[in-house]
Design an enzyme around this catalytic site. Sequence first.
Site, PDB file in Angstrom:
ATOM      1  N   ASN A  68      85.510  16.291-103.660  1.00  0.00           N
ATOM      2  CA  ASN A  68      86.068  17.274-104.597  1.00  0.00           C
ATOM      3  C   ASN A  68      85.446  18.636-104.304  1.00  0.00           C
ATOM      4  OD1 ASN A  68      86.654  14.647-105.876  1.00  0.00           O
ATOM      5  ND2 ASN A  68      87.449  15.913-107.522  1.00  0.00           N
TER       6      ASN A  68
ATOM      7  N   TYR B 240      99.508  10.017-103.388  1.00  0.00           N
ATOM      8  CA  TYR B 240      98.711  10.964-102.611  1.00  0.00           C
ATOM      9  C   TYR B 240      97.787  10.227-101.640  1.00  0.00           C
ATOM     10  CZ  TYR B 240      95.170  14.525-101.584  1.00  0.00           C
ATOM     11  OH  TYR B 240      94.317  15.379-100.956  1.00  0.00           O
TER      12      TYR B 240
ATOM     13  N   GLY C  81      98.335  29.265-101.744  1.00  0.00           N
ATOM     14  CA  GLY C  81      97.787  30.557-101.336  1.00  0.00           C
ATOM     15  C   GLY C  81      98.901  31.533-101.005  1.00  0.00           C
TER      16      GLY C  81
ATOM     17  N   ASP D 207     107.236  26.354 -93.150  1.00  0.00           N
ATOM     18  CA  ASP D 207     106.939  25.085 -93.797  1.00  0.00           C
ATOM     19  C   ASP D 207     106.688  24.011 -92.750  1.00  0.00           C
ATOM     20  OD1 ASP D 207     107.270  22.549 -95.350  1.00  0.00           O
ATOM     21  OD2 ASP D 207     107.829  23.949 -96.945  1.00  0.00           O
TER      22      ASP D 207
ATOM     23  N   SER E 276      91.138  12.882 -97.415  1.00  0.00           N
ATOM     24  CA  SER E 276      90.598  12.765 -98.764  1.00  0.00           C
ATOM     25  C   SER E 276      89.964  11.393 -98.922  1.00  0.00           C
ATOM     26  CB  SER E 276      91.751  12.946 -99.767  1.00  0.00           C
ATOM     27  OG  SER E 276      91.434  12.433-101.037  1.00  0.00           O
TER      28      SER E 276
ATOM     29  N   ARG F 125      94.771   9.278-116.428  1.00  0.00           N
ATOM     30  CA  ARG F 125      96.015   9.583-115.727  1.00  0.00           C
ATOM     31  C   ARG F 125      96.355   8.481-114.732  1.00  0.00           C
ATOM     32  NH1 ARG F 125      94.669  15.698-113.848  1.00  0.00           N
ATOM     33  NH2 ARG F 125      93.128  14.492-112.679  1.00  0.00           N
TER      34      ARG F 125
END
Length: 330
Positions: free
Chosen positions: A189, A160, A42, A73, A137, A286
């Site tokens: 998602n 991840y 963003g 950061d 997640s 993947r």
Amino acid sequence: MNKSRTILITGGCGFIGTSLIAELLAKKQFNNIRILDNFQEGTPADLEEITQYEISTAENCHMHAGIVLVEGDIRDSETTRLCCRDVDCIVHLAANTGVPPSVKNPRMDMESNVIGTFNMLEAARHNNVSKFVFASSGAPAGTVEPPIHEELPPHPVSPYGASKLAGEGYCSAYYQTFGVSTVCLRFGNVYGPRSKKKSSVVAKFIRQALAGEACYIYGDGSQTRDFIYIDDLIKAIELAITKDIGGETFQIASGRERTVDEVADVIRGIIKSHGKEIIIKYDQPRLGDVKRNFSDTSKAKQILGWKTSMDLERGIALTVDYFLGEDRSR
């Protein structure tokens, strides 16, 4: 809620961050909203679409009221410490997101998602921040027989998933040891308006279809995911902020298993109604992707009092409308 309270949102210029800020402003839940972002995803222009703000530095941001944007950061411990001064609640959205970037550069993924989350928790601890909401997640669960629930032993497949699992572990430790009221939300998602920069299935396919580009499905299309509309997700974040709970993890998704082919067909029908076509092509699976993924959200319903209200077809139609509006505005 006391309007003098201050919330810090990391990654606040992104898709979820701007959507959350728009909702908080509409409901006047916080008088002071502080945003820490490194502008990798963003940008200030994205934030400008929903509100005016004041730019500050990490050193001085605690001296400003209203909406304040700090470029910085989360991997820098001094920046995070300074940004958390006089903060009542942190919503930690900033992260390296998605499986493919973590496979390509696992060190960067670790530094952003493990060290960055550790820095934010340390900053919360030293500044006596009472609530810490962590964006996690379904990826920590890895290859398991769905539906995924919070008590399943995690077996992450991708870097991840491993980095998000580490974040959840630190959140648990900081609640148990230091009393920071952490809440981990395992997002499904996410899709919806403001997702113009997202690389996940719905946003990517809509963007590519409207541009006349081929949309690639990695695998045979039978792999499943759990898709959640942005407004439903924001409701879960709001409840995590306001409920008097800590040390908890929740699956935040629709609770419905959808194949990628099924979602592509929904997009195809809606795109066609706008006079466009979607071209689907298939490629090799993947690395790091799981075959099946959907959630059992009963714990979130029971403890948070949360449930979804948007069905996939209507949500995708609203998302296509948003992307068409983006096209017309250029």
